[in-house]
Design a protein around this motif. Structure first.
Motif, PDB file in Angstrom:
ATOM      1  N   GLY A 672       0.778  -1.222   0.000  1.00  0.00           N
ATOM      2  CA  GLY A 672       0.000   0.000   0.000  1.00  0.00           C
ATOM      3  C   GLY A 672       0.811   1.273   0.000  1.00  0.00           C
ATOM      4  O   GLY A 672       0.242   2.369  -0.088  1.00  0.00           O
ATOM      5  N   GLU A 673       2.127   1.159   0.077  1.00  0.00           N
ATOM      6  CA  GLU A 673       2.979   2.344   0.117  1.00  0.00           C
ATOM      7  C   GLU A 673       3.690   2.534  -1.218  1.00  0.00           C
ATOM      8  O   GLU A 673       4.123   1.571  -1.849  1.00  0.00           O
ATOM      9  N   ALA A 674       3.827   3.796  -1.635  1.00  0.00           N
ATOM     10  CA  ALA A 674       4.457   4.111  -2.913  1.00  0.00           C
ATOM     11  C   ALA A 674       5.952   3.807  -2.862  1.00  0.00           C
ATOM     12  O   ALA A 674       6.641   4.181  -1.908  1.00  0.00           O
ATOM     13  N   VAL A 675       6.428   3.125  -3.896  1.00  0.00           N
ATOM     14  CA  VAL A 675       7.846   2.807  -4.016  1.00  0.00           C
ATOM     15  C   VAL A 675       8.234   2.910  -5.488  1.00  0.00           C
ATOM     16  O   VAL A 675       7.382   2.966  -6.372  1.00  0.00           O
ATOM     17  N   LYS A 676       9.524   2.921  -5.747  1.00  0.00           N
ATOM     18  CA  LYS A 676      10.037   2.856  -7.106  1.00  0.00           C
ATOM     19  C   LYS A 676      10.268   1.382  -7.457  1.00  0.00           C
ATOM     20  O   LYS A 676      10.910   0.655  -6.694  1.00  0.00           O
ATOM     21  N   VAL A 677       9.763   0.978  -8.616  1.00  0.00           N
ATOM     22  CA  VAL A 677       9.964  -0.398  -9.057  1.00  0.00           C
ATOM     23  C   VAL A 677      10.642  -0.399 -10.420  1.00  0.00           C
ATOM     24  O   VAL A 677      10.377   0.463 -11.266  1.00  0.00           O
ATOM     25  N   GLY A 678      11.526  -1.345 -10.619  1.00  0.00           N
ATOM     26  CA  GLY A 678      12.289  -1.405 -11.859  1.00  0.00           C
ATOM     27  C   GLY A 678      11.429  -1.798 -13.045  1.00  0.00           C
ATOM     28  O   GLY A 678      10.502  -2.611 -12.932  1.00  0.00           O
ATOM     29  N   LYS A 679      11.748  -1.239 -14.195  1.00  0.00           N
ATOM     30  CA  LYS A 679      10.987  -1.542 -15.401  1.00  0.00           C
ATOM     31  C   LYS A 679      11.225  -2.977 -15.863  1.00  0.00           C
ATOM     32  O   LYS A 679      10.311  -3.644 -16.339  1.00  0.00           O
ATOM     33  N   TYR A 680      12.447  -3.462 -15.743  1.00  0.00           N
ATOM     34  CA  TYR A 680      12.778  -4.826 -16.179  1.00  0.00           C
ATOM     35  C   TYR A 680      12.218  -5.863 -15.207  1.00  0.00           C
ATOM     36  O   TYR A 680      11.402  -6.712 -15.585  1.00  0.00           O
ATOM     37  N   ALA A 681      12.633  -5.797 -13.964  1.00  0.00           N
ATOM     38  CA  ALA A 681      12.220  -6.787 -12.973  1.00  0.00           C
ATOM     39  C   ALA A 681      10.722  -6.712 -12.701  1.00  0.00           C
ATOM     40  O   ALA A 681      10.051  -7.741 -12.570  1.00  0.00           O
ATOM     41  N   GLY A 682      10.186  -5.494 -12.614  1.00  0.00           N
ATOM     42  CA  GLY A 682       8.764  -5.346 -12.326  1.00  0.00           C
ATOM     43  C   GLY A 682       7.892  -5.913 -13.431  1.00  0.00           C
ATOM     44  O   GLY A 682       6.898  -6.606 -13.170  1.00  0.00           O
ATOM     45  N   ALA A 683       8.251  -5.632 -14.683  1.00  0.00           N
ATOM     46  CA  ALA A 683       7.463  -6.154 -15.802  1.00  0.00           C
ATOM     47  C   ALA A 683       7.527  -7.675 -15.855  1.00  0.00           C
ATOM     48  O   ALA A 683       6.532  -8.344 -16.140  1.00  0.00           O
ATOM     49  N   MET A 684       8.689  -8.229 -15.571  1.00  0.00           N
ATOM     50  CA  MET A 684       8.849  -9.680 -15.587  1.00  0.00           C
ATOM     51  C   MET A 684       8.006 -10.339 -14.498  1.00  0.00           C
ATOM     52  O   MET A 684       7.281 -11.316 -14.756  1.00  0.00           O
ATOM     53  N   ARG A 685       8.058  -9.814 -13.299  1.00  0.00           N
ATOM     54  CA  ARG A 685       7.282 -10.390 -12.188  1.00  0.00           C
ATOM     55  C   ARG A 685       5.793 -10.281 -12.439  1.00  0.00           C
ATOM     56  O   ARG A 685       5.033 -11.238 -12.218  1.00  0.00           O
ATOM     57  N   ARG A 686       5.325  -9.159 -12.932  1.00  0.00           N
ATOM     58  CA  ARG A 686       3.893  -8.998 -13.194  1.00  0.00           C
ATOM     59  C   ARG A 686       3.422  -9.953 -14.294  1.00  0.00           C
ATOM     60  O   ARG A 686       2.317 -10.505 -14.218  1.00  0.00           O
ATOM     61  N   HIS A 687       4.247 -10.143 -15.310  1.00  0.00           N
ATOM     62  CA  HIS A 687       3.893 -11.085 -16.374  1.00  0.00           C
ATOM     63  C   HIS A 687       3.747 -12.500 -15.812  1.00  0.00           C
ATOM     64  O   HIS A 687       2.793 -13.210 -16.143  1.00  0.00           O
ATOM     65  N   LEU A 688       4.678 -12.907 -14.972  1.00  0.00           N
ATOM     66  CA  LEU A 688       4.618 -14.243 -14.386  1.00  0.00           C
ATOM     67  C   LEU A 688       3.391 -14.416 -13.509  1.00  0.00           C
ATOM     68  O   LEU A 688       2.703 -15.447 -13.561  1.00  0.00           O
ATOM     69  N   PHE A 689       3.085 -13.413 -12.698  1.00  0.00           N
ATOM     70  CA  PHE A 689       1.893 -13.507 -11.844  1.00  0.00           C
ATOM     71  C   PHE A 689       0.633 -13.620 -12.696  1.00  0.00           C
ATOM     72  O   PHE A 689      -0.276 -14.401 -12.401  1.00  0.00           O
ATOM     73  N   LYS A 690       0.572 -12.821 -13.754  1.00  0.00           N
ATOM     74  CA  LYS A 690      -0.606 -12.877 -14.630  1.00  0.00           C
ATOM     75  C   LYS A 690      -0.718 -14.227 -15.325  1.00  0.00           C
ATOM     76  O   LYS A 690      -1.824 -14.765 -15.479  1.00  0.00           O
TER      77      LYS A 690
END
Length: 805
Positions: A672-690
């Motif tokens: 629930g707290e705002a953070v900076k997330v990496g474009k490479y790692a974040g996109a990869m993790r979200r794709h896997l979760f989806k």
């Protein structure tokens, strides 16, 4: 001397000074553009395009390489994108191709690296070496496990995906691939649709080529046996091969209506055929060439080439080749044919117009040909010199889907991957081929031009910093000291994780504490980090999660609870000993230290899917072969290393991974707290979760995967979906592994009961609609009452424990 000194001071010292994790390579702070690949379809495609763009040299090393795999699918362009043909094409263009293969212990593994070497070496510019020579080197238990492709020392692929059978897949993870396979009891003739170029009232011929299952009966029109076929003119005598009869649906045009009556018989010898028949005759030679691509193994030219290259061959048409042909022909009726169909042959031969040819080929094409359609728990690989011969019946046995991860990098880190390959190549050259001038020593490129390397791919890339880490030692890389920089990277990244750790791995063998049987420190690092989160959480309520996904069962042929399942049970024993059983397991140690509910911090899962085959629901586990860890949506380590001693200790299996750290960030959220997330790692993790939650196939705006650690997602989405899917699968299919089976006696009873899918199929199909995605629970109580280590007297008990760990 001045030039050498300048080179050392500016470019060379990073390879002799200490680097992070004691790696041979430094952290590359810039000039690295990175990509990630989830599942093999996009990976194979980009490897193909990068190979096609090669201008100087190609490096490939794999645990297993299958020359006949298609890099782009469906393979509607004949052999063009077949791996061996791509490498041969580049070799003819003057590109140097260097391949290193793991030389297996043939009694233990059936990957036939000798065949792969012979099949690849079709040009002087292609050099292949196999290593190690087990007897002379005394290396019996360890393997070269790396999966690397490097082009021009500018572009590198590092990951877990071998260029071999069974690895091509996508997020659908299909269980079936019938293509043009039809029920042969309904076998009829191929009646092509009327096209604008077909005279009114006339039809193209019926079945052009087909081999009835269980016979060697050739059918051309109404010619029904081989003796009658001999009476045809020479140009019309078919090349005998297996093929599937086109489904009745292909005898219909686009709107489903049928046209015309069956055509007349083909003319016998001495008769003058009508004009459209003569066209067919002219195309027979072309049809034979096309058919060889799709053929059973009987028409496979690659097998005949193996005879030409072997020491005991007597020529392509000699006794050895003839004997092999006879053996394969004898076996052919028991195997399901590869996708040779009259429709495909007709389309390839130019006998249909472009629109209908494309329609027919798409309808009849398969994604997995021959050995590539695999379920290795049902049957392990064999007869690899007959690549297009199916080894399991695809009409009754679902394939085992393959989930895997790889990365790509352009720039200085790619040069580091190349440098590792060159070091290994030169070491093997010295060991095996020191005086063979046909095999040259290789030289690494400098790093001065890394900023100006052009892109050759359209796949999204990200600006990152990268470091190549490896497991390497004297036997595997010719180096004096053992390097275990992969293990050091894992331990460091785990200890520094702030929000979450996401792991996908083929194994999870890493005991906590000090234990003589397992030495790597990955599980101990997880234990310490979770324990710290537990202590911190009691103060400020912060969240920390660990997600682990592993295969539901190890990837060995056999069935649990039978004599053939000993290897599966041995690996299962060590996985569960690391996760939840015994004093050194992760969950037991957490509970002993006051973490009453470890699932608050860590959860273990597998992947499973379902489909219909022959009109009946079927299920199979999705084999997780990934070697991946993502931390905090900003750091990724991915490569060939499993979580076990074989991969992590450095002096056992050789491995290469890439540590990727984001340099570009987006706005994100954690708990629930705002953070900076990496474009490479974040996109990869979200794709896997989806993918695992089924959101790629069926998007759902109500499910938000951006905050992986909040209770709303972790408990309300992730754990809930996994539990729901597990419950439905067990009720419908009574599949194993399951928490309902704690002993071999219970296993027999469980498997003897009729599953809902058979007793109440309509209800079963309705329940399966509730499944979302592929995520399921790893059953931590499965066979917990049994000792799963190999029994005395079995061949598995003869090998040392470190073979399994």
């Amino acid at each position: 001397m001045d030039a050498l000194k300048l080179s050392y001071e500016n470019y060379g010292k990073e390879f002799v000074e200490a680097n992070r994790y004691e790696s041979f390579a430094p952290v590359r702070e810039c000039s690295c553009r990175s990509r990630w690949y989830v599942d093999g379809s996009t990976y194979f495609r980009d490897v193909a395009d990068t190979l096609e763009a090669a201008r100087e040299e190609i490096f490939i090393t794999d645990w297993w390489l299958s020359p006949e795999i298609f890099l782009k699918r469906p393979a509607l362009d004949s052999e063009y994108w077949r791996l061996d043909q791509v490498l041969l094409r580049k070799a003819k263009q003057g590109i140097k191709v260097y391949v290193m293969l793991y030389k297996e212990v043939e009694m233990a593994l059936g990957i036939n690296s000798f065949y792969s070497k012979q099949k690849l070496m079709q040009h002087d510019n292609i050099k292949v070496m196999r290593h190690p020579d087990h007897a002379s080197s005394a290396v019996l238990f360890w393997a070269h496990h790396e999966k690397l492709v490097v082009v021009d020392q500018n572009y590198a692929f590092v990951g877990g995906i071998d260029l071999c059978y069974g690895r091509w897949d996508d997020f659908f993870h299909r269980l079936t691939d019938l293509g043009s396979v039809a029920d042969l009891e309904r076998a009829g003739h191929f009646q092509a649709p009327v096209t604008s170029s077909t005279p009114a009232g006339s039809q193209l011929p019926h079945t052009l080529l087909a081999l009835a299952q269980g016979t060697n009966m050739v059918t051309i029109g109404t010619v029904t046996n081989a003796e009658q076929a001999k009476e045809l003119p020479v140009e019309m005598q078919p090349h005998v091969m297996s093929g599937d009869v086109v489904d009745a649906a292909l005898a219909q045009d686009g709107d489903g209506s049928e046209h015309g009556e069956p055509d007349e018989e083909l003319p016998m010898k001495g008769e003058t055929p009508p004009t459209h028949r003569r066209r067919i005759m002219r195309n027979m030679v072309r049809m034979r060439e096309v058919a060889s691509v799709w053929s059973h193994g009987i028409a496979d030219r690659s097998r005949r080439h193996l005879h030409r290259g072997s020491s005991d061959a007597e020529g392509e048409d000699g006794p050895a080749a003839a004997a092999e042909e006879a053996v394969v022909a004898e076996k052919a009726p028991q195997a399901q044919a590869a996708p040779v169909t009259a429709a495909v042959v007709a389309a390839e031969a130019g006998m249909l117009d472009e629109v209908d040819a494309n329609r027919v080929k798409k309808l009849t094409a398969k994604l997995w040909f021959g050995k590539d359609y695999t379920n290795f728990i049902v049957k392990d690989f064999s007869a690899l010199d007959a690549p297009f011969m199916d080894q399991i019946d695809r009409r009754s046995v679902p394939r085992m889907p393959w989930h895997d991860i790889s990365t790509g990098v352009v720039g200085s880190a790619a040069r580091d991957v190349a440098r590792h390959f060159i070091q290994r190549w030169n070491a093997v050259k010295v060991e095996k081929l020191r005086f063979n001038m046909d095999y040259e020593f290789l030289l690494p490129k400098g790093y001065q031009t890394c900023d100006s390397i052009p892109e050759v791919l359209s796949t999204p890339s990200y600006k990152t910093k990268c470091q190549i880490v490896r497991s390497a030692s004297q036997w595997s890389a010719g180096i004096k000291d053992t390097e275990d920089s992969i293990q050091q990277a894992y331990v460091d990244l785990i200890s520094r994780a702030r929000h979450y750790i996401y792991i996908e791995n083929q194994f999870f063998i890493s005991l906590c504490g000090i234990n003589a049987d397992v030495s790597n420190r990955v599980c101990e690092a997880l234990f310490q980090r979770i324990l710290r989160a537990h202590k911190d959480g009691r103060g400020d309520g912060s969240k920390f999660r660990v997600f682990v996904i592993v295969p539901l069962l190890p990837g060995f042929e056999g069935q649990v609870g039978t004599a053939g399942g000993t290897a599966i049970q041995a690996i299962t024993h060590w996985n569960y000993s690391s996760i939840c059983r015994g004093q050194f397991s992760l969950l037991k140690r957490l509970q002993d230290r006051g973490v009453n509910d470890p699932t608050e911090f860590v959860s273990f899962h597998g992947l499973r899917t379902h489909s219909e085959l022959g009109g009946k629901p079927v299920t199979e586990l999705i084999y997780v072969h990934s070697k991946l860890m993502i931390v905090d949506d900003d750091t990724v380590i991915c490569g060939s290393a499993n979580v076990n001693d074989r991969s992590m200790m450095g002096n056992r299996d050789s491995e290469v991974c890439m540590v990727v750290e984001d340099l570009e960030f987006d706005e994100g959220v954690m708990n629930g707290e705002a953070v900076k997330v990496g474009k490479y790692a974040g996109a990869m993790r979200r794709h896997l979760f989806k993918e695992h939650l089924g959101l790629l196939e069926t998007p759902n705006d109500d499910v938000d995967v951006n905050d992986p650690i909040s209770d709303a997602f972790y408990k309300g989405v992730w754990l809930k979906a996994s539990s729901k899917n597990t419950d439905v699968f067990e009720k419908v299919f009574r599949c194993i592994p399951t928490d309902s089976v704690k002993s071999f006696a219970q296993l027999q009873t469980f498997q003897a009961e009729v599953p809902l899918v058979l007793s109440y199929p309509s209800r079963a199909k309705e329940m399966l609609k509730d499944i979302r995605g592929h995520l399921v629970d790893l059953p931590l109580e499965f066979l917990e009452s049994e000792d799963l280590t190999p029994d005395l007297g079995t061949k598995e008990a003869l090998v040392p424990t470190y073979m399994w760990t």
